[in-house]
Scaffold this motif. Structure first.
Motif, PDB file in Angstrom:
ATOM      1  N   VAL A 117       0.865  -1.186   0.000  1.00  0.00           N
ATOM      2  CA  VAL A 117       0.000   0.000   0.000  1.00  0.00           C
ATOM      3  C   VAL A 117       0.899   1.233   0.000  1.00  0.00           C
ATOM      4  O   VAL A 117       1.737   1.382   0.890  1.00  0.00           O
ATOM      5  N   PRO A 118       0.788   2.124  -1.001  1.00  0.00           N
ATOM      6  CA  PRO A 118       1.683   3.292  -1.032  1.00  0.00           C
ATOM      7  C   PRO A 118       1.372   4.287   0.091  1.00  0.00           C
ATOM      8  O   PRO A 118       0.309   4.223   0.694  1.00  0.00           O
ATOM      9  N   ASP A 119       2.302   5.200   0.300  1.00  0.00           N
ATOM     10  CA  ASP A 119       2.062   6.285   1.248  1.00  0.00           C
ATOM     11  C   ASP A 119       1.017   7.237   0.689  1.00  0.00           C
ATOM     12  O   ASP A 119       0.799   7.299  -0.515  1.00  0.00           O
ATOM     13  N   THR A 120       0.399   7.986   1.572  1.00  0.00           N
ATOM     14  CA  THR A 120      -0.592   8.965   1.134  1.00  0.00           C
ATOM     15  C   THR A 120       0.113  10.144   0.458  1.00  0.00           C
ATOM     16  O   THR A 120       1.310  10.360   0.660  1.00  0.00           O
ATOM     17  N   HIS A 217       5.693  -3.842  -6.215  1.00  0.00           N
ATOM     18  CA  HIS A 217       5.719  -5.275  -5.945  1.00  0.00           C
ATOM     19  C   HIS A 217       6.309  -5.543  -4.569  1.00  0.00           C
ATOM     20  O   HIS A 217       7.122  -4.752  -4.078  1.00  0.00           O
ATOM     21  N   LEU A 218       5.907  -6.662  -3.937  1.00  0.00           N
ATOM     22  CA  LEU A 218       6.390  -6.964  -2.588  1.00  0.00           C
ATOM     23  C   LEU A 218       7.903  -7.158  -2.557  1.00  0.00           C
ATOM     24  O   LEU A 218       8.549  -6.945  -1.539  1.00  0.00           O
ATOM     25  N   GLN A 252      -7.616   5.315   1.415  1.00  0.00           N
ATOM     26  CA  GLN A 252      -6.264   4.903   1.040  1.00  0.00           C
ATOM     27  C   GLN A 252      -6.208   3.447   0.595  1.00  0.00           C
ATOM     28  O   GLN A 252      -5.570   3.105  -0.393  1.00  0.00           O
ATOM     29  N   MET A 253      -6.938   2.580   1.326  1.00  0.00           N
ATOM     30  CA  MET A 253      -6.924   1.150   1.013  1.00  0.00           C
ATOM     31  C   MET A 253      -7.486   0.867  -0.376  1.00  0.00           C
ATOM     32  O   MET A 253      -7.266  -0.199  -0.939  1.00  0.00           O
TER      33      MET A 253
END
Lengths: 434, 125
Positions: A117-120, A217-218, A252-253
Motif C-alpha cells: 500500500v503506497p504512502d498517502t 511489488h512486494l 487509502q486502502m
C-alpha cells in the motif's frame, strides 16, 4: 493425518479434520443418511435435519464445511472486521452478511492488494494521470484538471475480484481462498475514460489498454500489477477515472487519490493509485497478463493438471453470482420459527440478473425470489423473499442467481484453472431453528 | 425559530470536520497496512519438519506465511508455482537440491487435504 479409528472421534471432529472422508463414512455407499449416522450428524450440527432424506452425498453440510483453521479477522481503524486472507500482501474479504447495504460503505469494502500500500499524498488534486501510446495527443492531467475539463458522473458500480469464489474449486487453485465476499457496490464519482480518450484522440490501430498504478511489488522490484483490457471496454460509458467514493475522498486502502473503475470485469483492471493508461495496438504484457493470470481455459482442462495457459483467454465479464446478506452463516433462530424473510444481492458482470431462486431442501425444490432492477447498469441488484421452515432443526439456505442470458450459477465450480478464476457455484448458508 | 440556522451550522461544521479528518484516517490506514505487512512471524507458525527453515527464510522475503498456510497442493503444483514465481514475480530461480528441499517440505506439509471419496480424478492417475 493420524489414522485413528473414526468411531473414536466425534462426527464434528471427523468433519473438521477430513471432511470428505467423514462425508463418505457418514453417508456410506448408498448415499442415505440413516440411523446412528443421522443422529450423530444431527448432534454435531446441534439439531435435527428436517430434509435429511434429500441431503446429497458428497456435499459436506455447510455448517461443517470450514477448514480446521478458524478465520482471522482484520483489525483496522475505519474497517469492519473483514476476514483476513493475508497480511503481506494485505487481503481481506467481506463476510456475506456485511454486504447488506445497497451501496457498500468504505468500512465494508473488501481489500485486495498485489503489492504494498503506497504512502498517502499531500495534495490529491495535484495527482497526475497520463494517457499515452496510440493516441494523437498524449495527455497529462491533474485530478483538478480532469474535474474541470470533463463531465463528472456518479454511478453505483459493482467491483469484484477476478478470483472471487476461488475456494469453490477442487482441487484447490492458487491464490486467496475467497468465498463470495470479494465484491463491492460503491457509488463512484469521476469522469468517463471514454471522454478522456476522445480528447487524446485514439488512433485507428488501437486495440488494447495497459494500466499503471503507484503500488510496488512486494519484492520492491517493479510495479505490483499492471493489467489491460480490450479498447471496447475502455470506451464503455461506465468505465470511469474516479476520484470520489460514496461522496468522499477514496480511502487509502481503495486507491486514493484516483482509481480506474472497470465494472463487471476482474477487479485487477480497476487500477488503484492510478497514474497512467497506455493505448496499445496489441495485448498488454504487464505483470498479471498472459499465462494463467486472469485467464480461463477455452477447452476445459482436467482439474489439477499442469497447464501454462498458452491457449487460455483473458477473463472479461465476470460470471453471475449472489450473496445472502440478511442472515449470517450459522445464525440460530428461536424454536417455532416457521418462516423467514431473507434478502441479498446478485450481479452478473456486464449482464444483469433475471432470477434468484432459493432452496431449503438441498436443491430438491426451488422458490423464486423477487429481484429488483439495478439502479443503473453495472450495479448489483437486491433480491428478497420469504421462505417456509416446516419444523425446528438444521437447514441450509441455497441461493442461485440466473443472468439475463439464462445462465445459472452451477452446482459446483466449473472450468477449473490453475489460478482459480470464474468459480461461481451455488452458495449455502446454514441456519438452526430452536 | 433561531434553532434552525444553528442546526444547519452544526451540520456543516460536522460535515467539514469529517472531511478534514479523512487525510488523517488515510495516513493511519496506510501505516496500519505497513504495520501488518511488517508484523514479525515466528518460523514455528509453519509445520515442523525438514526444510522448514529454508522455506521460511526464502519465501517470507516477499510474502508472509499466510500464502503457504492456506495452500494445499500436490508436489507437482508446488513445483510449478516455483517456476511461476520466478517467471512472473522476480523470484531468484530455485534449482537443484535446494529446490527439492523447499518443494518436498511444501508438498509434505501443505499437500492436498484429501483425494476425495473416489480417490481423486481418474485422469490424473
Amino acid at each position: 493425518m493420524a489414522h485413528q479409528n473414526p468411531s473414536e472421534r466425534s462426527v464434528q471432529e471427523l468433519y473438521r479434520d477430513d471432511p470428505e472422508r467423514a462425508d463418505a463414512l457418514v453417508w456410506g455407499r448408498r448415499g442415505a443418511l440413516q440411523g446412528a449416522a443421522l443422529a450423530a450428524m444431527g448432534a454435531a450440527l446441534g439439531g435435527s435435519i428436517p430434509f435429511a432424506r434429500n441431503m446429497p452425498s458428497g456435499l459436506v453440510p455447510a455448517a461443517l464445511a470450514q477448514g480446521a483453521n478458524q478465520p482471522q479477522f482484520l483489525q483496522m481503524e475505519g474497517k469492519a472486521p473483514l476476514i483476513l486472507q493475508g497480511e503481506r500482501p494485505l487481503n481481506a474479504e467481506t463476510p456475506e452478511h456485511l454486504l447488506d447495504d445497497p451501496v457498500t460503505p468504505a468500512d465494508k469494502f473488501f481489500i485486495r492488494n498485489n503489492g504494498s500500500v503506497p504512502d498517502t499524498v499531500a495534495d490529491a488534486r495535484a495527482w497526475k494521470i497520463r494517457i499515452d501510446g496510440e493516441v494523437n495527443t498524449p495527455l497529462e492531467l491533474t485530478i483538478a484538471e480532469l474535474e474541470q475539463r470533463f463531465e463528472i458522473v456518479t454511478r453505483k458500480l459493482q467491483m469484484e475480484c477476478g478470483g472471487n469464489g476461488r475456494s469453490g474449486f477442487s482441487p484447490q487453485a492458487a491464490g486467496n481462498q475467497w468465498g463470495n465476499g470479494a465484491i463491492s457496490n460503491a457509488e463512484w464519482t469521476g469522469v468517463r475514460l471514454h471522454d478522456v480518450l476522445r480528447a487524446a484522440g485514439v488512433k485507428d490501430g488501437a486495440k488494447f489498454t495497459g494500466q499503471h498504478g503507484a503500488d510496488s511489488h512486494l519484492s520492491a522490484q517493479g510495479p505490483a500489477i499492471s493489467r489491460g483490457m480490450r479498447i471496447e471496454k475502455a470506451m464503455d460509458e461506465d468505465t470511469l477515472i474516479c476520484f470520489r467514493m460514496n461522496g468522499a475522498a477514496i480511502p487509502q486502502m481503495h486507491g486514493a487519490p484516483a482509481r480506474l473503475v472497470v465494472p463487471g470485469w476482474p477487479g485487477s483492471l480497476s487500477q488503484k493509485w492510478f497514474t497512467r493508461l497506455e493505448v496499445l495496438n496489441k495485448p498488454h504484457t504487464g505483470r498479471g497478463m498472459g499465462g494463467t493470470s486472469y485467464r480461463i481455459p477455452v477447452r476445459p482442462i482436467v482439474p489439477g493438471s499442469r497447464n501454462n495457459g498458452a491457449d487460455f483467454v483473458d477473463m472479461e465479464s465476470m460470471p453471475v453470482r449472489s450473496v445472502l446478506s440478511s442472515h449470517a452463516h450459522g445464525t440460530r433462530l428461536p424454536a417455532g420459527t416457521r418462516s423467514l424473510d431473507i434478502r441479498g444481492h446478485a450481479w452478473a458482470g456486464d449482464l444483469s440478473v433475471r432470477d434468484v431462486h432459493v432452496s431449503t431442501d438441498f436443491g430438491q425444490s426451488w422458490q423464486a425470489m423477487q429481484v429488483a432492477a439495478p439502479p443503473n447498469r453495472h450495479a448489483w441488484q437486491r433480491w428478497q423473499g420469504r421462505i417456509a421452515l416446516p419444523s425446528d432443526g438444521y437447514y441450509e439456505i441455497w441461493y442461485r442467481a440466473t443472468d439475463s442470458n439464462g445462465r445459472m450459477q452451477p452446482h459446483v465450480a466449473a472450468n477449473w484453472n490453475p489460478q482459480g478464476y470464474g468459480a461461481n457455484p451455488i452458495s449455502r448458508v446454514a441456519i438452526l431453528i430452536g | 425559530m433561531r434553532l434552525l440556522p444553528y442546526a444547519a451550522v452544526v451540520v456543516l461544521l460536522c460535515a467539514s470536520a469529517t472531511i478534514a479528518q479523512t487525510p488523517d484516517l488515510a495516513q493511519r490506514q496506510a501505516e496500519a497496512a505497513a504495520a501488518l505487512a511488517e508484523r514479525q512471524e515466528e518460523e514455528t507458525v509453519l509445520a515442523e519438519g525438514e526444510g522448514r527453515s529454508e522455506v521460511f527464510g526464502y519465501c517470507t522475503a516477499c510474502h508472509n506465511t499466510a500464502l503457504i498456510r492456506r495452500s494445499a497442493f500436490t508436489r507437482e503444483r508446488w513445483d510449478e508455482l516455483m517456476d511461476w514465481m520466478a517467471e512472473k514475480h522476480g523470484m531468484n530461480p530455485l534449482e537443484g537440491e535446494f529446490r527439492d528441499t523447499i518443494v518436498d517440505y511444501l508438498a509434505r506439509h501443505y499437500g492436498p487435504l484429501t483425494r476425495g471419496p473416489r480417490g481423486g480424478n481418474p485422469f490424473l492417475n
